[in-house]
Design a protein around this motif. Structure first.
Motif, short mmCIF file in Angstrom:
data_model
loop_
_atom_site.label_atom_id
_atom_site.label_comp_id
_atom_site.label_asym_id
_atom_site.label_seq_id
_atom_site.Cartn_x
_atom_site.Cartn_y
_atom_site.Cartn_z
N LEU A 235 0.88 -1.17 0.00
CA LEU A 235 0.00 0.00 0.00
C LEU A 235 0.91 1.22 0.00
N GLU A 236 0.74 2.12 -0.95
CA GLU A 236 1.60 3.30 -1.03
C GLU A 236 0.88 4.50 -0.44
N GLY A 237 1.45 5.03 0.66
CA GLY A 237 0.87 6.17 1.33
C GLY A 237 1.21 7.49 0.65
N GLU A 238 0.69 8.57 1.24
CA GLU A 238 0.90 9.90 0.69
C GLU A 238 1.71 10.80 1.62
N GLY A 239 2.29 10.22 2.65
CA GLY A 239 3.05 11.01 3.61
C GLY A 239 4.46 11.31 3.14
N THR A 240 5.22 11.94 4.02
CA THR A 240 6.60 12.27 3.71
C THR A 240 7.46 11.01 3.69
N GLU A 241 8.58 11.09 3.01
CA GLU A 241 9.48 9.95 2.94
C GLU A 241 10.28 9.81 4.23
N VAL A 242 10.55 8.58 4.59
CA VAL A 242 11.33 8.28 5.77
C VAL A 242 12.81 8.43 5.45
N GLY A 243 13.53 9.18 6.30
CA GLY A 243 14.96 9.36 6.11
C GLY A 243 15.76 8.31 6.87
N ALA A 244 17.02 8.17 6.50
CA ALA A 244 17.87 7.13 7.08
C ALA A 244 18.10 7.31 8.57
N SER A 295 2.34 3.98 4.39
CA SER A 295 2.49 2.85 3.48
C SER A 295 2.60 1.52 4.21
N ARG A 296 2.26 0.45 3.49
CA ARG A 296 2.60 -0.91 3.90
C ARG A 296 3.69 -1.41 2.96
N VAL A 297 4.75 -1.93 3.54
CA VAL A 297 5.92 -2.32 2.75
C VAL A 297 6.25 -3.79 3.00
N LEU A 298 6.48 -4.51 1.91
CA LEU A 298 7.05 -5.86 1.98
C LEU A 298 8.56 -5.73 2.01
N ILE A 299 9.19 -6.33 3.03
CA ILE A 299 10.64 -6.34 3.10
C ILE A 299 11.10 -7.79 3.19
N VAL A 300 11.97 -8.19 2.28
CA VAL A 300 12.60 -9.51 2.32
C VAL A 300 14.08 -9.29 2.58
N ILE A 301 14.57 -9.83 3.70
CA ILE A 301 15.92 -9.53 4.16
C ILE A 301 16.80 -10.78 4.08
N PRO A 302 17.81 -10.75 3.21
CA PRO A 302 18.75 -11.88 3.15
C PRO A 302 19.61 -11.93 4.41
N ASP A 320 21.39 -18.09 9.29
CA ASP A 320 21.36 -17.82 7.84
C ASP A 320 19.94 -17.87 7.27
N SER A 321 18.98 -17.37 8.04
CA SER A 321 17.59 -17.33 7.57
C SER A 321 17.31 -16.07 6.78
N THR A 322 16.50 -16.21 5.76
CA THR A 322 15.93 -15.06 5.07
C THR A 322 14.63 -14.71 5.77
N LEU A 323 14.45 -13.44 6.07
CA LEU A 323 13.30 -12.97 6.83
C LEU A 323 12.36 -12.17 5.95
N VAL A 324 11.07 -12.30 6.22
CA VAL A 324 10.04 -11.62 5.43
C VAL A 324 9.18 -10.80 6.40
N PHE A 325 9.01 -9.51 6.08
CA PHE A 325 8.22 -8.63 6.94
C PHE A 325 7.16 -7.90 6.14
N SER A 326 6.02 -7.71 6.78
CA SER A 326 5.05 -6.70 6.35
C SER A 326 5.14 -5.58 7.37
N VAL A 327 5.37 -4.35 6.90
CA VAL A 327 5.56 -3.21 7.80
C VAL A 327 4.62 -2.09 7.41
N ASP A 328 3.79 -1.65 8.35
CA ASP A 328 2.94 -0.47 8.15
C ASP A 328 3.64 0.72 8.80
N ILE A 329 4.01 1.72 8.00
CA ILE A 329 4.65 2.93 8.52
C ILE A 329 3.55 3.91 8.90
N LEU A 330 3.27 4.02 10.19
CA LEU A 330 2.17 4.87 10.64
C LEU A 330 2.56 6.33 10.77
#
Length: 333
Positions: A235-244, A295-302, A320-330
């Motif tokens: 889901l792509e939100g309309e808010g500001t971008e997240v900085g590092a 936004s809701r973001v799919l993250i796949v982390i090697p 050595d697991s690959t991890l999968v996340f669903s993340v809602d940036i509120l």
């Protein structure tokens, strides 16, 4: 770096997201901002809430305009004086919610402004929880609706107590006056509200698009895990971008690629989580940087951007697991 203003408590959890100990945590300095942080003393009994007196707002009278507030006249109330200046029609705020708000705080007797978020041009996100913020905020905002402007005066008992706040120039006898414009509120039932983005890559997990506050499904493909980081909008939100270097407030769910076992979830704990992107595994910080709030973001982390051969003890994550996340940036903190 933007100054942090009110004390924000980091809820329990994120055990499986903390960065490895051999790296600098990169935690940000709070700078020299004079701020109404909660004291370490035990909480006083709930205050009696009264209508006034409260000093006049002489300029910036509209919602989300920086207000100018007159000096207090006469003696302030010994109780918590609260007035809804502008009544919003949004969601009601409850105890322990996070709120996003612009605010100004000054001293009753002198009208000295000791802090405001309007000049920083970024609403502050705080949790209305005991120990996270002075009690005057907790009691004054509970039950108010988003879109409201609330003015209130806080006696020392529900502010900084007898010790005051030397950094802010607040004495132990000072009553404080706040004007707060409530933008939004978040709790364990909150979800991202962005626009649905097609998930067309059959080699990647499919994440549910429900926005009812329940945990989204994560459907894993019958394919090998990607070797590189994946960070895609669901889901792509309309808010500001997240900085590092930003801190974020999120809902999330994490599963292991091999087998799909869930190992962590804010939904299961029924508690939102906030953290700095400098204090989590590289896959999270890289995956969320540049993504939009809402936004809701799919993250796949090697493994090389996750835990590699050193997963947290008791996490249920194999080496050595690959991890999968669903993340809602509120929100950004």
């Amino acid at each position: 770096m933007r100054r942090r203003s009110l004390l924000i408590a980091v809820p329990a959890g994120l055990v499986t997201l903390a960065a490895c100990g051999d790296e600098d945590s990169g935690s940000s300095s709070t700078g020299d901002s004079a701020t109404p942080e909660a004291s370490g003393t035990s909480a006083p009994p709930p205050p009696k809430i009264v209508d006034g007196p409260l000093p006049a707002i002489t300029a910036g009278t509209k919602f989300d305009e920086k207000p100018t507030v007159a000096k207090g006249s006469g003696e302030p109330s010994k109780d918590l004086a609260v007035k809804t200046v502008v009544a919003g029609g949004g969601k009601a705020i409850a105890e322990n919610d996070f709120v996003s708000a612009n605010y100004l705080g000054q001293i009753w007797e002198s009208a000295k402004v000791f802090d405001n978020s309007y000049d920083r041009k970024t609403p502050l996100v705080i949790q209305l929880a005991q120990g996270s913020i002075i009690d005057g905020w907790r009691y004054a905002l509970a039950g108010k609706k988003t879109g409201s402007r609330v003015q209130f005066s806080v006696p020392p008992t529900w502010g900084y107590g007898e010790q005051g706040n030397e950094q802010a120039g607040i004495k132990g006898s000072d009553t404080l006056v706040f004007v707060v414009d409530v933008q939004d509120t978040f709790n364990a039932k909150s979800s991202a509200k962005g626009k649905e983005v097609p998930q067309e890559d059959a080699a990647l997990p499919k994440v549910g698009t429900n926005t009812d506050g329940k945990a989204p499904s994560i459907e894993l493909p019958k394919a090998d895990a990607p070797k590189k980081l994946v960070a895609e909008y669901v889901l792509e939100g309309e808010g500001t971008e997240v900085g590092a270097e930003d801190s974020v407030l999120v809902q999330y769910k994490g599963v292991v690629w091999d087998g799909g076992k869930e190992f962590d979830s804010t939904y299961g704990r029924k508690q939102l989580t906030s953290f700095s992107l400098q204090q989590v595994v590289k896959g999270w910080s890289q995956g969320l940087t540049g993504k939009k709030v809402g936004s809701r973001v799919l993250i796949v982390i090697p493994p090389d951007l996750g835990y590699g051969d050193s997963p947290p003890e008791g996490s249920g994550i194999e080496k050595d697991s690959t991890l999968v996340f669903s993340v809602d940036i509120l929100a950004k903190m």
